[in-house]
Design a protein around this motif. Structure first.
Motif, PDB file in Angstrom:
ATOM      1  N   LEU A  94     -10.006  75.695  -7.478  1.00 53.59           N
ATOM      2  CA  LEU A  94      -9.234  75.050  -7.709  1.00 53.59           C
ATOM      3  C   LEU A  94      -7.790  74.487  -6.876  1.00 53.59           C
ATOM      4  CD1 LEU A  94      -8.473  77.705 -10.902  1.00 53.59           C
ATOM      5  CD2 LEU A  94      -9.272  76.168 -11.220  1.00 53.59           C
ATOM      6  N   ASN A  95      -8.196  74.822  -5.883  1.00 51.97           N
ATOM      7  CA  ASN A  95      -6.986  74.705  -5.198  1.00 51.97           C
ATOM      8  C   ASN A  95      -7.099  73.515  -4.644  1.00 51.97           C
ATOM      9  OD1 ASN A  95      -5.547  77.250  -4.006  1.00 51.97           O
ATOM     10  ND2 ASN A  95      -7.763  77.749  -2.460  1.00 51.97           N
ATOM     11  N   GLU A  96      -8.805  72.580  -4.549  1.00 51.69           N
ATOM     12  CA  GLU A  96      -9.088  71.637  -4.278  1.00 51.69           C
ATOM     13  C   GLU A  96      -8.166  70.676  -5.607  1.00 51.69           C
ATOM     14  OE1 GLU A  96     -13.438  71.095  -4.313  1.00 51.69           O
ATOM     15  OE2 GLU A  96     -13.164  69.440  -2.660  1.00 51.69           O
ATOM     16  N   GLN A  97      -8.285  70.789  -6.238  1.00 55.24           N
ATOM     17  CA  GLN A  97      -8.015  70.722  -8.143  1.00 55.24           C
ATOM     18  C   GLN A  97      -6.476  70.614  -8.039  1.00 55.24           C
ATOM     19  OE1 GLN A  97      -9.475  72.107 -11.512  1.00 55.24           O
ATOM     20  NE2 GLN A  97     -11.422  70.527 -11.115  1.00 55.24           N
ATOM     21  N   LEU A  98      -5.653  71.572  -7.594  1.00 57.55           N
ATOM     22  CA  LEU A  98      -3.956  71.330  -7.197  1.00 57.55           C
ATOM     23  C   LEU A  98      -3.612  70.168  -5.961  1.00 57.55           C
ATOM     24  CD1 LEU A  98      -1.920  73.233  -8.139  1.00 57.55           C
ATOM     25  CD2 LEU A  98      -2.034  75.225  -6.466  1.00 57.55           C
ATOM     26  N   LEU A  99      -4.395  70.569  -4.785  1.00 56.04           N
ATOM     27  CA  LEU A  99      -3.653  69.509  -4.084  1.00 56.04           C
ATOM     28  C   LEU A  99      -4.266  67.750  -4.694  1.00 56.04           C
ATOM     29  CD1 LEU A  99      -3.124  70.498  -1.059  1.00 56.04           C
ATOM     30  CD2 LEU A  99      -5.110  69.619  -0.403  1.00 56.04           C
ATOM     31  N   LYS A 100      -5.239  67.934  -5.367  1.00 58.22           N
ATOM     32  CA  LYS A 100      -5.434  66.739  -5.929  1.00 58.22           C
ATOM     33  C   LYS A 100      -3.728  65.977  -6.505  1.00 58.22           C
ATOM     34  CE  LYS A 100     -10.004  65.644  -5.490  1.00 58.22           C
ATOM     35  NZ  LYS A 100     -11.173  66.489  -6.244  1.00 58.22           N
ATOM     36  N   LEU A 101      -3.213  67.193  -7.862  1.00 61.04           N
ATOM     37  CA  LEU A 101      -2.521  67.102  -9.326  1.00 61.04           C
ATOM     38  C   LEU A 101      -1.854  66.927  -7.983  1.00 61.04           C
ATOM     39  CD1 LEU A 101      -2.673  67.569 -11.824  1.00 61.04           C
ATOM     40  CD2 LEU A 101      -2.019  69.919 -11.551  1.00 61.04           C
ATOM     41  N   TRP A 102      -1.065  68.151  -6.899  1.00 67.13           N
ATOM     42  CA  TRP A 102       0.514  67.750  -6.343  1.00 67.13           C
ATOM     43  C   TRP A 102       0.406  66.112  -5.222  1.00 67.13           C
ATOM     44  CZ3 TRP A 102       0.276  67.145  -0.529  1.00 67.13           C
ATOM     45  CH2 TRP A 102       1.381  67.276  -0.170  1.00 67.13           C
ATOM     46  N   ALA A 103      -1.019  65.912  -5.063  1.00 65.77           N
ATOM     47  CA  ALA A 103      -1.190  64.451  -4.696  1.00 65.77           C
ATOM     48  C   ALA A 103      -0.438  63.099  -5.361  1.00 65.77           C
ATOM     49  CB  ALA A 103      -1.793  64.185  -3.684  1.00 65.77           C
TER      50      ALA A 103
END
Lengths: 288, 260
Positions: free
Chosen positions: B177-186
């Protein structure tokens, strides 16, 4: 399902057997005295047969109650004053009218209490106190007072039923409307939801399990209320009237069949509420 | 620096409890620029969640000033400036996943047809396409929390406030989820304020890390975390990552956070 049937049947059979034993024991003296007066000396089997076949037994046997129920519901036209269907309908209509009024009042009260903080402390004690008054004492007062105003028939009885009904609904719904946790309420606040929106989208759906619990208690109470309300009004019609008339004339079979009918009525109504509850639960998420 | 999204000056908050006043926040000064990913880290009782709740107008500060998008937190809340993700998904069990994500849009009076389209788009963004008609209990904890993130993003707020959103999840789901959140933020360029008590999580996600300390709740250090926008999970073994993590750990220790 089928695994549950056997234990249930066993318990039922044991209860019926106990009832028969009780009927023999309770009516024994009655039969013995009558036989002695007639100069007869029946044997044990004859004595038992007689205790279970008295026209006015102290405790009627189950089959006598069933027979009386059958006779007074199935063999008489429903318009007859002696038909139990007629009396059951009189009670049912008052109970249902009272149930509707009581539930509406109870829910409205709960909505008000949840939204107006001052009401909780000012109104709640009165609500609780209202239920401490025995309905048996209150019913004649209400019936007489409303009678003096020209209100007779269904409405006064419905009011008594409603008086018993609103309490479990109000208490349950106050708890139900407060069921949402702080996080859900904070969530609505982050969206700047209005109090109305919080009520319709959060508090009301969250309260439904509490509503049905309250409705079931209220339904049974409504039938009791309607029956009690029939007692002081001169016992004209209704299951309460049958109970009262039966006890005046020592018609135990009539009393017991009216009791059985009242129980049947309550059980059916509560059962219907259970079905409604399951239907609602299915719509609100298969498991929730 | 552009107009800050959040500007706190000498912010303080005192809770009145039965045992007397508790200083939850003391002398907090913090500017957050648009597009930043800020983590608030510290042990329990350091006021990190309280600070987030003050930004969200779920608590009121008792001293100092705070502006959210140049307005008071209340004005910002009424203008629906931010989406908030709680520690638990807090999905309504009687609504489907789609119904839950549409709820904020419903509250905000968005037309019915648009609601469904926007909610579906958000669910696709958190990889939950195809789960629209499921009920919350039919989803795993991680999927539920993703649904709650989709719900927070449904009305397109520019600011995302997250209160230990992955705290209750296991390590593997959390990494994912951390990875996904980072992508979402980017992908979205939102400003994120993220509360956590995990050092690796804070370093992995943030552009800046705000270290807080309890009794009274205050900021003890603000650490730049310039690992660049492209962060695979493996970055956590690199010297640059470990150096920042070490500084955060020292910051926490300096705030006497460990002498419990």
């Amino acid at each position: 399902m089928s695994r549950a049937v056997l234990p249930v049947l066993t318990v039922c059979a044991a209860l019926v057997a106990l009832w028969y034993l009780g009927a023999v024991w309770m009516n024994w003296q009655l039969v013995a005295d009558a036989q002695a007066r007639a100069g007869a000396a029946p044997d044990l089997a004859e004595m038992v047969r007689l205790t279970l076949a008295q026209p006015r037994p102290l405790l009627p046997a189950p089959h006598q109650v069933v027979a009386e129920l059958w006779r007074s519901t199935m063999t008489l036209p429903v318009t007859s004053r002696r038909s139990l269907v007629h009396h059951a309908w009189v009670t049912l209509s008052a109970a249902l009218a009272g149930f509707g009024m009581g539930v509406a009042f109870g829910v409205a009260l709960a909505v008000a209490i949840v939204h107006i903080r001052a009401l909780e402390r000012s109104v709640m004690p009165w609500i609780v106190a209202s239920q401490a008054v025995p309905v048996l004492a209150l019913a004649p007062i209400v019936i007489v007072a409303l009678g003096a105003l020209g209100l007779e028939g269904l409405l006064p009885k419905a009011i008594i039923a409603a008086y018993l009904c609103f309490f479990p609904v109000a208490i349950g719904m106050v708890k139900g409307f407060r069921a949402p946790d702080a996080m859900a309420l904070d969530l609505m606040r982050t969206w700047s939801a209005s109090r109305g929106q919080v009520f319709w989208t959060l508090r009301l759906p969250a309260s439904l399990p509490f509503l049905f619990a309250g409705l079931k208690v209220a339904m049974a109470a409504a039938v009791v209320g309607a029956i009690v309300a029939e007692l002081p009004a001169g016992a004209q019609a209704g299951l309460g009237a049958r109970l009262l008339a039966g006890s005046y004339f020592g018609q135990t079979l009539q009393i017991w069949s009216a009791l059985a009918m009242a129980a049947l009525l309550s059980a059916t109504l509560v059962g219907l509420l259970g079905l409604a509850e399951r239907a609602v639960a299915r719509r609100m998420g298969p498991r929730a | 620096m552009a107009e800050p999204v959040i500007a706190a000056r000498d912010l303080s908050l005192v809770f009145t409890t039965r045992d007397g006043p508790v200083q939850a926040l003391s002398q907090v000064n913090l500017d957050i620029a648009p597009g930043e990913f800020i983590s608030l880290i510290g042990p329990s009782g350091c006021g990190k969640t309280t600070l987030l709740r003050v930004i969200a107008d779920l608590e009121r500060a008792t001293g100092g000033r705070i502006a959210v998008n140049g307005r008071t937190p209340e004005q910002a809340r009424l203008a629906r400036d931010y989406g908030y993700v709680f520690q638990a998904p807090a999905l309504f069990p009687w609504r489907t996943i789609l119904g839950n994500v549409m709820l904020p849009l419903e509250v905000m009076g968005i037309p019915r047809a648009e609601r469904a389209a926007r909610a579906k788009a958000q669910l696709a963004l958190v990889n939950l396409a195809g789960f629209e008609r499921k009920f919350p209990w039919q989803l795993s904890g991680g999927m539920q929390q993703r649904a709650s993130i989709a719900r927070a993003l449904a009305f397109a707020p520019k600011l995302l406030l997250m209160d230990e959103p992955f705290g209750a999840l296991d390590e593997i789901v959390r990494d994912h989820l951390n990875e996904q959140l980072l992508k979402l933020w980017a992908a979205t360029g939102k400003t994120v304020v993220f509360v956590t008590h995990s050092i690796p999580e804070a370093v992995f996600l943030s552009t800046r890390i705000v270290v807080m300390s309890p009794r009274p709740g205050r900021i003890t250090d603000i650490i730049d975390c310039d690992l660049g926008p492209d962060r695979p999970l493996e970055i956590r073994e690199t010297p640059a990552f470990l150096r920042i993590a070490q500084r955060v750990r020292e910051g926490l220790r300096a705030g006497h956070s460990y002498d419990v």
